[in-house]
Structures are given as structure tokens and as C-alpha cells.
Motif scaffolding. Structure first.
Motif, PDB file in Angstrom:
ATOM      1  N   VAL A 205       0.865  -1.083   0.132  1.00 40.08           N
ATOM      2  CA  VAL A 205      -0.030   0.050  -0.004  1.00 40.08           C
ATOM      3  C   VAL A 205       1.030   1.309   0.060  1.00 40.08           C
ATOM      4  CG1 VAL A 205      -1.632   1.276   1.421  1.00 40.08           C
ATOM      5  CG2 VAL A 205      -2.166  -1.206   1.175  1.00 40.08           C
ATOM      6  N   ALA A 206       1.964   1.185   0.932  1.00 39.60           N
ATOM      7  CA  ALA A 206       2.789   2.231   0.906  1.00 39.60           C
ATOM      8  C   ALA A 206       3.540   2.767  -0.319  1.00 39.60           C
ATOM      9  CB  ALA A 206       3.569   2.260   2.083  1.00 39.60           C
ATOM     10  N   GLN A 207       4.001   1.564  -1.053  1.00 37.66           N
ATOM     11  CA  GLN A 207       4.355   1.784  -2.478  1.00 37.66           C
ATOM     12  C   GLN A 207       3.432   2.289  -3.557  1.00 37.66           C
ATOM     13  OE1 GLN A 207       6.544  -1.580  -3.995  1.00 37.66           O
ATOM     14  NE2 GLN A 207       6.981  -0.743  -6.057  1.00 37.66           N
ATOM     15  N   ALA A 208       2.297   1.837  -3.308  1.00 36.36           N
ATOM     16  CA  ALA A 208       1.265   2.132  -4.153  1.00 36.36           C
ATOM     17  C   ALA A 208       0.874   3.863  -4.137  1.00 36.36           C
ATOM     18  CB  ALA A 208       0.045   1.358  -4.094  1.00 36.36           C
ATOM     19  N   TRP A 209       0.918   4.127  -2.759  1.00 40.03           N
ATOM     20  CA  TRP A 209       0.584   5.621  -2.524  1.00 40.03           C
ATOM     21  C   TRP A 209       1.888   6.433  -3.161  1.00 40.03           C
ATOM     22  CZ3 TRP A 209      -0.677   4.655   3.425  1.00 40.03           C
ATOM     23  CH2 TRP A 209      -1.928   4.536   3.466  1.00 40.03           C
ATOM     24  N   GLU A 210       3.019   6.005  -3.331  1.00 39.62           N
ATOM     25  CA  GLU A 210       4.084   6.797  -3.839  1.00 39.62           C
ATOM     26  C   GLU A 210       4.243   6.588  -5.550  1.00 39.62           C
ATOM     27  OE1 GLU A 210       6.320   8.793  -2.279  1.00 39.62           O
ATOM     28  OE2 GLU A 210       4.713   8.480  -0.809  1.00 39.62           O
ATOM     29  N   ASP A 211       3.617   5.578  -6.022  1.00 42.71           N
ATOM     30  CA  ASP A 211       4.203   5.350  -7.373  1.00 42.71           C
ATOM     31  C   ASP A 211       2.635   4.914  -8.103  1.00 42.71           C
ATOM     32  OD1 ASP A 211       4.636   3.742  -9.761  1.00 42.71           O
ATOM     33  OD2 ASP A 211       6.339   2.816  -8.831  1.00 42.71           O
ATOM     34  N   GLU A 212       2.210   5.759  -8.870  1.00 45.83           N
ATOM     35  CA  GLU A 212       0.795   5.563  -9.680  1.00 45.83           C
ATOM     36  C   GLU A 212       0.925   4.283 -10.589  1.00 45.83           C
ATOM     37  OE1 GLU A 212      -2.383   6.992  -9.705  1.00 45.83           O
ATOM     38  OE2 GLU A 212      -1.650   7.913  -7.926  1.00 45.83           O
ATOM     39  N   GLU A 213       2.012   4.222 -11.269  1.00 44.09           N
ATOM     40  CA  GLU A 213       2.164   3.009 -12.186  1.00 44.09           C
ATOM     41  C   GLU A 213       2.029   1.748 -11.202  1.00 44.09           C
ATOM     42  OE1 GLU A 213       2.375   0.459 -15.413  1.00 44.09           O
ATOM     43  OE2 GLU A 213       1.684   2.493 -15.310  1.00 44.09           O
TER      44      GLU A 213
END
Length: 99
Positions: A17-25
Motif C-alpha cells: 500500500v505504501a509503495q502504491a501511494w508513492e508510485d501511480e504505475e
């Protein structure tokens, strides 16, 4: 009192989830193929299990309704369901993940 160990899937889901918040792709891939993304990060998911990721607007509560009271999870899947529910709860409560 013994210290409880963090749930491995809950920790993994928090990182995803944290990675998805930072990276739209990455977020797009997560929504398009949640099973594949979870597996890429080391999660083992039950065979044939459908996973959907939804945007939480924090104004809508999603309550899963079971197929029937007689429906049983395939052998070995109950720990996955328990871990998934805990991951969602932890992500919801963790202020660090929201920032």
C-alpha cells in the motif's frame, strides 16, 4: 504476557500500500492484478482465490456477505483470510501508512 508477533501478510500488505501511494504505475498494476503484485512481493495466495483492490474513500464501509452459512473455506485458506482481514485493519489504523 507474551508479545504477539506481527502478521507477515499484514506487514507485506502495508508495504505494498505504501509503495502504491508513492508510485501511480505500481498502484495501477495493483488494481489491475492484485494477485500478481502480491505474489511478486512474496505472498502465497490460495489457488483460484479472487482478490479485488478498491479505493477506500473512508466514507463507505464494505462488508463481505458469505455465500452461505454452510460454505467452508478450502483447507488451508482460513489463515489467509484471517491475515487479509488483519492487514486491512492494520492499514486502516496505521497513521504512518496514511501520511
Amino acid at each position: 504476557m507474551p508479545e504477539t508477533q506481527p502478521d507477515p501478510f499484514a506487514q507485506l500488505w502495508g508495504k505494498i500500500v505504501a509503495q502504491a501511494w508513492e508510485d501511480e504505475e505500481f498502484k495501477r498494476r495493483l488494481f489491475d492484478d492484485p494477485v500478481g503484485v502480491c505474489q511478486e512481493h512474496g505472498a502465497t495466495l490460495p489457488e483460484g482465490f479472487d482478490v479485488k483492490v478498491i479505493d477506500d474513500d473512508q466514507k463507505t464501509m464494505f462488508l463481505p456477505f458469505p455465500e452461505s452459512s454452510d460454505a467452508a473455506l478450502p483447507e488451508g485458506d482460513a489463515p489467509f483470510i484471517k491475515a487479509w482481514n488483519k492487514a486491512v485493519t492494520l492499514a486502516w489504523e496505521d497513521e504512518e501508512l496514511k501520511t
